[in-house]
Scaffold this active site. Structure first.
Site, PDB file in Angstrom:
ATOM      1  N   VAL B 169      69.931  82.551 100.038  1.00 13.66           N
ATOM      2  CA  VAL B 169      69.632  81.161 100.383  1.00 13.66           C
ATOM      3  C   VAL B 169      70.830  80.528 101.091  1.00 13.66           C
ATOM      4  CG1 VAL B 169      69.169  78.865  99.427  1.00 13.66           C
ATOM      5  CG2 VAL B 169      67.944  80.870  98.533  1.00 13.66           C
ATOM      6  N   HIS B 170      72.008  80.802 100.554  1.00  7.51           N
ATOM      7  CA  HIS B 170      73.257  80.261 101.084  1.00  7.51           C
ATOM      8  C   HIS B 170      73.448  80.707 102.536  1.00  7.51           C
ATOM      9  CE1 HIS B 170      77.535  79.267 101.247  1.00  7.51           C
ATOM     10  NE2 HIS B 170      77.846  80.530 101.442  1.00  7.51           N
TER      11      HIS B 170
END
Lengths: 823, 210, 292
Positions: B169-170
């Site tokens: 996600v990052h």
């Protein structure tokens, strides 16, 4: 063995290993078969599984044998005669005996001399100065016919039955419990279980080993066990017997071949100083029957002896020189191990040849042994391993603190082969001579024992030949007809033991019938002659290598009767009989008491004894002829009353161990002479090496572990891994009192020295109550020393007392006193 | 190299170096860890010289990541304290994901999502470090009871998987939000980027000017 | 012990079937504790056959030696002194080692493909050349059996002499056992034999005698006849109802597909998010604002 021969006639395990599977009840006492004889113990597990047999273990420790037993009872070490005497009392007073058996096959009805007495723990004829008995009163009443007087009604108070009953009536359950520390109910429970086997179709076997032997009264303990078995009718039957479990693989062979100072091969005995006359020597041993019609097989002593001398001295042994009888040493006393080291200690021994023996570790009181060895001029050690004895002169730190500069003994180490590196035969506990073959070549310079001995002998012979000497004859004339004189082969030696005909041997009933031709191997000892026509190096081995070949090498394990009698497997002495005295397994008419376990029976149609075993009786003598089963005894029967055969009395009596926690014998509290074995030999200087309970309050006993074999296997890595470090076992109650925890190091001290070891604290050593006193037992395994791969340890025999059994001089390794402190 | 003097400095060189040490360690850990985690990923161990090397290296790389993450934690933890605005931001995260940031409250140096990720990663790494120690067979496992080792094994696997998701996600967020990656590569962002995505931070460091 | 095998029932960290055309008889070793005298011949035979030599250790205050299983001691005797009834001491001696579970926790936990093999005869065997030394087998084992070597960092345990059994011989410990306490054969036959032994023990007063073949691990291919089957813990902590720990089951069970799926989902989700929503760029207004 000095206890079974006086009872049955032969000093050997009566039955054999495989036969144990036929037992209904197994009593392990004075031994720890599971620990010390795990492979033989399989037959106990077989009996348990296949016959639902029960196993009883009586031992100071809850042992590995006890771990698989049905019933265990503790006993104070050295008190076995009290226990077994109590058992005899139980059997007699509850009438749990095999009536027909004892009446016909034992001396129950024999009358004992009126002069024979037993008073306050001492038999008639005792000389307290010499600590010896004059045994002239220890005998039977003899009739005018030359036979023993008997009373078949068993009512005469002088008959053996009545005298024995009276003797053991003192051994009540309370007395037993008081002396042995065994709880009374446990004792009675065992009595009940054992009494069951008095039924003719029930058999109990007793398995014992050094736990009975290594006491100052060891022979008498074993005899008491033998008496129990006789009362129950358990001798001579399948699954019965009293079974001496031998520790070394060939220790049975050692005694068979007469490697004791007083023995000749085949349990013949050396003459004493007084016996300078050959005829008298043989006559004294060729015993005439004491009851009508008995075989008294020792009547043939002359044949055995002459054949033996022919084997040794060949053509030099002739009728005219009494077959070299004069060349035999005549004993002034026995030169047992303790006596030899006593002499050495007194500086009377110059050299010592130590062959397959590690006395520094194996003999009692290390400090005395070490000091004695230091007084030698030379010591020869013949061994496969670098033994402690061969290093006695070298300092090994705390484990052997000596100053080599003060020891002048010259030590020669001659490396020998071990069993796997040579062909030959071993005699098992079962009296089975079993041939084995070399598995591998010996390492380095190692030579076989015969090769080493041949080298020494040939050199001696050469020197005697060249320089003469005081008495060269026996050395110069010793038969040495080996193809390689410097390396006699095992086959040659085995054939020599088995024997051969020097002239044609003919049938005594028909002189024209030749049984064995000149030069042929004999078929058995029945063919031995006393005229010099046969040669046999060990009469009981006769027939083991006949013209049929090497019977010891047979490997046919077929078991046609299904009771483990594999007659074609190797060769058992005597005459390949597997169960001794097997005639006693049948009633007077020759019918087996238990047909399911038939050893032999009289086959009237065939006119001979037949069955699964070789009959231990004249094969064609009908029962009506009345030959009794114990053919080696001149009485024909087994003896409860040992006449003059034992050093300390005809009936075993409980005496305390030489070092005991009690100040007196609870049976004879007012007679200090009857405290410990009155006939045990103690050397003058050794009295002061015995400790008392005030300073050494704990009872100690030494023993072996499964993981090791004596002082050998610490040289083997696998064994060292299994049990790497010296330890002693201490009961929980004692450990608590002394603040000792498992894994702590403790000092165990006797009056003779000390050892330091790891403490194993266990529930298996119970504190006993003896004569109102708490007695703690300390268990000390023997296997460590300062040579080998296992962690170095102290020689356990640093602790043990220098005293032996009165008959065999086997050291009292099993009971002595120590103190224990945290290190 | 500073080509455009108007660009804003978002990360200093030490900050970037710190991040990438953590990041690279994480990649190595994820690859080797996945190799032990599921047979399908076992071939990943080949990147490390085979399974044995992967087993030997993984925990040491883990130590590197944990320690460098600690350094990063002390650099950034204050900036990641959650404010009421962040809570509102997080409340509206659906709109953001949907591509509509009109109603998102103004974000400081970090928005609510980034801060949440920061704290989640702190938790993950703490748990991974502790459980990793317990299951480090060569040195430490013998010190712990078997039940704890089993729990730690489960924990390590689950947390690691969670962390991989978070990192995905990052990373994706960095790719999705154009102009972001350069902040971690050479430390600067454009003024427009700052105003667009972190308007509060933009105001704070520029005083609202262009 | 790696031998080319066509009778592999299960293989660690492997998701496709292994060679399994050859069908073998399900075997078992039966250890009758009521016949065991603790002589350690099995320990020695094991070391001899497998060419192992453990350290010459120390005595730690008990008979047990080596004191625990090691990479070079694949079986040890555990001695336990208990008073099951007050005043009636028993010395229970248990031969410890791999139980060869039908549902082996070690195999389940092992991450290295082919490092642990379960044959169709029931033997669970370690193939150390594939072992990576992670120790997960220890974590997975309900009986605390595998040990990692300090020298080569591979996990070792009893192989049930798979090399001997593979050529029709019994395991070395069985061959050497002097009292017949260890027997070996078809599992069915061993269960039958155990029934006889249990009946014998019940006849001797061990009312709770029984066979230890714990179903929690699907049964084992090393079974015990116990005098006190109701209290296996008496035998130096033999677990009462062993099974693979629920932690290990979670870890090596549902967690694996579920989290792999989740990771994939997040990665794919991100991709599709980009495709559907497009990049998050600076708005044209602001872009323009700064272009000026």
């Amino acid at each position: 063995m000095a206890s079974l021969a006086p009872t049955f006639g032969r000093g050997a395990m009566t039955n054999h290993w495989v036969d144990i599977k036929n037992a209904d009840l197994v009593l392990i006492m004075g031994g720890n078969a599971a620990e010390a004889h795990p492979c033989g113990f399989k037959w106990v597990t077989e009996a348990k599984e296949k016959r639902q047999a029960k196993l009883i273990v009586v031992d100071p420790r809850y042992t590995r044998s006890a771990a698989v037993s049905d019933f265990y009872a503790p006993i104070r070490t050295g008190s076995d005669i009290a226990f077994l005497g109590g058992l005899i009392n139980y059997l007699l007073s509850n009438d749990k005996i095999h009536h027909e058996y004892v009446k016909n096959y034992t001396d129950f009805s024999f009358l004992v001399k009126d002069e024979f007495k037993f008073e306050n723990g001492i038999y008639s004829g005792y000389d307290p100065e010499k600590r010896k008995y004059d045994k002239s009163t220890w005998g039977y009443q003899m009739g005018k016919d030359g036979f023993v007087v008997t009373d078949p009604t068993l009512e005469n108070p002088r008959c053996v039955y009545q005298m024995m009953k009276a003797h053991y009536s003192r051994y009540t359950p309370e007395v037993v419990s008081n002396i042995c520390g065994t709880p009374k109910d446990a004792f009675l429970k065992i009595c009940e279980m054992i009494a069951e086997t008095s039924k003719p179709d029930k058999a109990m076997t007793i398995m014992y080993a050094l736990g009975w032997t290594q006491h100052s009264q060891g022979s008498q303990i074993i005899r008491t066990g033998a008496m129990v078995q006789l009362l129950l009718g358990n001798i001579g039957v399948a699954g019965g017997g009293i079974n001496a479990l031998r520790g070394h693989s060939n220790i049975q062979g050692l005694t068979d071949l007469g490697l004791m100072t007083n023995l000749l091969p085949g349990y013949m005995t050396l003459p004493s100083e007084a016996e300078q006359d050959y005829k008298g020597y043989v006559e004294k041993r060729a015993l005439k029957p004491l009851r009508p019609g008995q075989m008294s097989y020792w009547q043939n002593y002359g044949k055995f002896f002459v054949s033996n001398m022919k084997a040794w001295f060949g053509d030099a042994a002739t009728q005219d020189n009494n077959f070299c009888y004069d060349w035999l040493p005549k004993l002034d006393k026995n030169y047992d191990i303790l006596q030899v080291f006593e002499n050495m200690n007194q500086g009377k021994v110059n050299g010592y040849i130590c062959q397959g023996f590690n006395p520094l570790a194996s003999a009692p009181c290390k400090v005395k042994i070490s000091g004695s060895l230091a007084k030698l001029k030379y010591l020869v050690v013949i061994d496969p391993l670098a033994t402690e004895t061969s290093e006695f002169w070298q300092s090994h730190g705390v484990y052997n603190e000596v100053d080599p500069s003060k020891i002048q003994t010259e030590v020669f180490r001659l490396p020998s082969t071990c069993f796997a590196e040579e062909d030959g035969s071993l005699v098992s506990s079962s009296r089975v001579l079993q041939w084995h073959w070399k598995a591998t070549e010996p390492p380095g310079e190692a030579k076989t024992d015969p090769e080493i001995m041949a080298g020494i002998f040939l050199k001696l012979k050469e020197m005697y030949k060249k320089d003469g000497g005081a008495f060269p004859d026996p050395i110069l004339n010793l038969t040495w007809k080996h193809r390689q004189p410097n390396s006699p082969s095992p086959e040659e030696l085995a054939k020599e033991f088995s024997g051969k005909a020097l002239k044609d041997v003919t049938d005594p009933k028909d002189a024209t019938k030749v049984l064995v031709k000149t030069g042929e191997q004999l078929n058995g000892f029945a063919e031995l002659r006393d005229d010099g026509s046969t040669s046999c190096g060990c009469w009981i081995f006769a027939g083991s290598w006949s013209e049929k070949g090497n019977l010891m090498a047979r490997r046919d394990n077929s078991d046609p009767f299904g009771i483990g009698q594999t007659l074609n497997w190797a060769y058992a002495w005597p005459a390949n009989r597997r169960v001794l005295y097997n005639r006693a397994s049948c009633d007077l008419n020759g019918k087996p008491y238990d047909a399911r376990r038939k050893l032999i029976g009289w086959d009237a149609a065939a006119g001979k004894w037949t069955g699964s075993d070789i009959p231990d009786i004249k094969a064609d003598s009908a029962p009506e002829e009345g030959i009794s089963p114990f053919i080696m005894n001149p009485e024909g029967v087994a003896r409860f009353f040992a006449i003059d055969k034992m050093a300390e009395g005809p009936f075993p009596e409980h005496y305390e161990p030489m070092e005991s926690p009690l100040d007196n014998n609870p049976l004879h509290p007012n007679n200090p002479l009857a405290r410990a074995n009155p006939a045990a030999r103690v050397f003058k200087d050794d009295w002061e090496t015995f400790g008392k309970a005030d300073k050494y309050p704990y009872v100690a006993t030494t023993y072996r572990l499964t993981e090791h074999f004596h002082f050998w296997t610490k040289h083997s890595k696998l064994n060292a891994i299994m049990q790497p470090e010296q330890f002693v076992e201490i009961g929980e109650e004692m450990a608590k009192e002394k603040g000792i925890k498992a894994g702590d190091r403790v000092v165990v001290k006797s009056k003779r020295g000390f050892i330091v070891a790891v403490a194993v604290v266990t529930k298996r050593l119970k504190t006993l109550t003896v004569a109102g006193k708490k007695v703690h037992t300390v268990g000390i395994p023997i296997h460590w020393g300062f040579m080998g791969l296992a962690k170095n340890g102290y020689i356990t025999n640093t602790l043990t007392p220098f005293v032996g059994d009165a008959n065999t001089q086997t050291p009292e390794f099993k009971s002595f006193l120590v103190n224990v402190e945290k290190a | 190299m500073k080509r455009d003097p108007k660009d804003l400095i978002r990360y200093t060189a030490p900050e970037r170096a710190n991040h990438w040490v953590v990041g690279m360690a994480f990649i190595l850990l994820a690859l080797s860890g996945l190799a032990f985690f599921h047979p399908a990923f076992y071939p990943l161990s080949q990147f490390f010289g085979g399974g044995v090397w992967a087993r030997i290296l993984h925990p040491f790389i883990g130590v590197v990541m944990a320690l460098s993450f600690v350094a990063m934690f002390f650099r950034f933890w204050k900036l990641n304290l959650i404010t009421p605005a962040d809570k509102e931001w997080l409340g509206r995260i659906g709109e953001m994901v949907n591509g509509d940031d009109h109603n998102m409250p103004a974000a400081g140096k970090y928005n609510g999502g980034q801060k949440l990720l920061f704290w989640l990663l702190v938790c993950c790494i703490a748990l991974l470090a502790v459980s990793g120690l317990v299951i480090w067979r060569a040195y430490f496992s013998a010190l712990f009871p078997i039940g704890m080792i089993r729990f730690a094994s489960l924990m390590h696997a689950m947390v690691a998987a969670g962390m991989i998701c978070l990192i995905i996600v990052h990373v994706y967020a960095a790719i999705w939000t154009r102009g972001t990656i350069r902040a971690m590569l050479y430390g600067t962002v454009s003024r427009a980027w700052a105003k667009q995505h972190h308007s509060a931070w933009f105001r704070q460091i520029t005083g609202g000017g262009k | 012990m790696a031998l080319q095998s066509l009778d592999i029932k299960a293989r660690s960290a492997t998701t496709t079937p292994s060679p399994s055309v050859r069908e073998t008889l399900e075997v078992a070793k039966l250890i009758d504790i009521s016949k065991c005298i603790g002589c350690k011949a099995c320990q020695v035979a094991c070391m001899e056959w497998n060419d192992l030599r453990d350290e010459i250790g120390t005595n730690v205050g008990v008979y047990d030696n080596p004191a625990d299983l090691t990479a070079k001691s694949w079986t040890v005797m555990r001695f336990s002194e208990v008073e099951v009834e007050a005043g009636k001491l028993e010395w229970l001696i248990r031969k410890d080692g791999c139980m060869h579970c039908a549902d082996p926790g070690c195999l389940k936990a092992c991450p290295a493909p082919g490092a642990i093999i379960q044959y169709s005869n029931g033997i669970v065997d370690f193939h150390e050349e594939y072992c990576i030394g992670c120790g997960y087998c220890i974590t997975g084992c309900p009986f605390n059996v595998p040990r990692i070597s300090k020298t080569d960092n591979k996990a070792y345990k009893c192989t049930l002499c798979s090399d001997r059994v593979g050529v029709g011989l019994e395991p070395a410990c069985v061959k050497t056992c002097p009292t017949g306490a260890i027997t070996f054969g078809a599992k069915e036959d061993m269960i039958h034999r155990a029934e006889g032994r249990v009946a014998d023990l019940k006849g001797r007063g061990y009312a709770n005698a029984g066979l230890y073949d714990p179903q929690g691990v699907g049964g084992t291919h090393v079974m015990y006849v116990l005098q006190h089957a109701d209290k296996p813990g008496l035998y130096s902590g033999l677990p009462k109802d062993p099974s693979i720990s629920s932690m290990v089951c979670l870890w090596k069970g549902i967690t694996k597909p579920l989290t792999s799926f989740a990771i994939g989902l997040v990665a794919l989700g991100s991709l599709f998010h980009y495709i559907t929503k497009g990049p998050n760029e600076v708005s044209n207004d602001i872009e323009k604002e700064f272009e000026e």
